[in-house]
Design an enzyme around this catalytic site. Structure first.
Site, PDB file in Angstrom:
ATOM      1  N   ASP A 119       0.958  -1.059   0.155  1.00 32.04           N
ATOM      2  CA  ASP A 119      -0.171   0.063  -0.054  1.00 32.04           C
ATOM      3  C   ASP A 119       0.910   1.155  -0.036  1.00 32.04           C
ATOM      4  OD1 ASP A 119      -2.362   1.375   0.126  1.00 32.04           O
ATOM      5  OD2 ASP A 119      -2.686   1.145   2.257  1.00 32.04           O
ATOM      6  N   ASN A 172     -10.604  -2.743  -6.010  1.00 30.39           N
ATOM      7  CA  ASN A 172      -9.724  -1.706  -6.881  1.00 30.39           C
ATOM      8  C   ASN A 172     -10.391  -1.392  -8.238  1.00 30.39           C
ATOM      9  OD1 ASN A 172      -6.732  -3.099  -5.642  1.00 30.39           O
ATOM     10  ND2 ASN A 172      -7.932  -1.484  -4.755  1.00 30.39           N
TER      11      ASN A 172
END
Ligand code: FPP
Length: 254
Positions: free
Chosen positions: A32, A80
């Site tokens: 991330d 996503n």
């Protein structure tokens, strides 16, 4: 030997303060912070993904050099897809490019590459590259590298339930015979098992729908470092922290 060769060889060796007998067998990573890394530099987010791709390559090398047996990377979640279409496209193109670019080194290192997630929903060219990489590395006996793409932990559990329900419906399975071991054989991780260590970069304290079943007893290591900056020194810290932990699996200390 040149100074550079000496430094390279030193980096390749497991740091001396780590115990090779107590390494996590399987490491999973939530990568991330690519977007933030780019934004902090006034760059478009995609530059962060690009740098993140280089970090993937370095981490794979590091884990292979240091004797980690399985590495699982969360490259794209089922959620996503909600990102801007252009960003999704860039991530998919990057994935395809990296798979193609890295194949010779994966072969050299005898790394077996696999994928988990709803691969049927990926762009056809990505699926083809996935098939090629999988087939080419299928006989490799070294580290197992798994890329979770269009992956969601809840969806994985639902699919395992569906597969078992079909067997019950066909009369091939009694509901009483469904136990944890059987359930695990219907998860994507059937061949690699549960992670011993989960690493998450960029400071967020979340699992984000990653390996929900498999992380039940994993040690979790969260660093504020953004993914593009996660290097061997960071991996060293994560492993050092892991080795300090007392893994009890619900038992009391013996
Ligand atoms: C998270 O950062 C990163 C991603 C969603 C994409 C990561 C994918 C790659 C680096 C390519 C992977 C390729 C292989 C072969 C494994 P973010 O965009 O969520 O960062 P932010 O939270 O700062 O916005």
């Amino acid at each position: 030997m040149t100074a550079k060769q000496i430094i390279d060889n030193t980096l390749k060796t497991l740091p001396s303060d780590l115990d090779p007998q107590k390494l996590p067998r399987h490491v999973a990573v939530i990568m991330d912070g690519n977007g933030r890394w780019a934004q902090r530099r006034g760059l478009p987010r995609i530059m962060g993904h690009n740098r993140g791709g280089d970090t993937v390559r370095e981490l794979v090398r590091c884990c292979d050099d240091w004797g980690i047996q399985a590495l699982t990377l969360y490259s794209f979640s089922t959620e996503n897809w909600k990102r801007p279409a252009q960003e999704v496209k860039v991530i998919m193109t990057l994935l395809e490019y990296l798979l193609q670019r890295e194949l010779p080194e994966l072969m050299e290192r005898k790394i077996r590459l696999d994928f988990m997630g709803g691969l049927q929903d990926l762009p056809p060219s990505v699926q083809q590259q996935i098939d090629r990489s999988r087939a080419a590395t299928a006989e490799n006996q070294g580290m197992r590298l798994t890329v979770a793409t269009n992956y969601g932990g809840r969806q994985e559990i639902v699919e395992a339930c569906q597969a078992l329900a079909v067997q019950v419906q066909q009369g091939n399975l009694n509901p009483e015979d469904i136990d944890q071991a059987l359930f695990e054989r219907h998860l994507y991780t059937v061949n690699i098992g549960d992670p011993d260590l989960l690493i998450r970069t960029s400071g967020e304290m979340r699992i984000s729908n990653f390996l929900l079943w498999q992380l039940a007893y994993s040690e979790i290591y969260i660093t504020d470092t953004l993914w593009p900056d996660f290097d061997r020194a960071e991996m060293h810290r994560a492993l050092w922290e892991f080795q300090k932990r007392d893994r009890r699996f619900g038992k009391v200390k013996s």
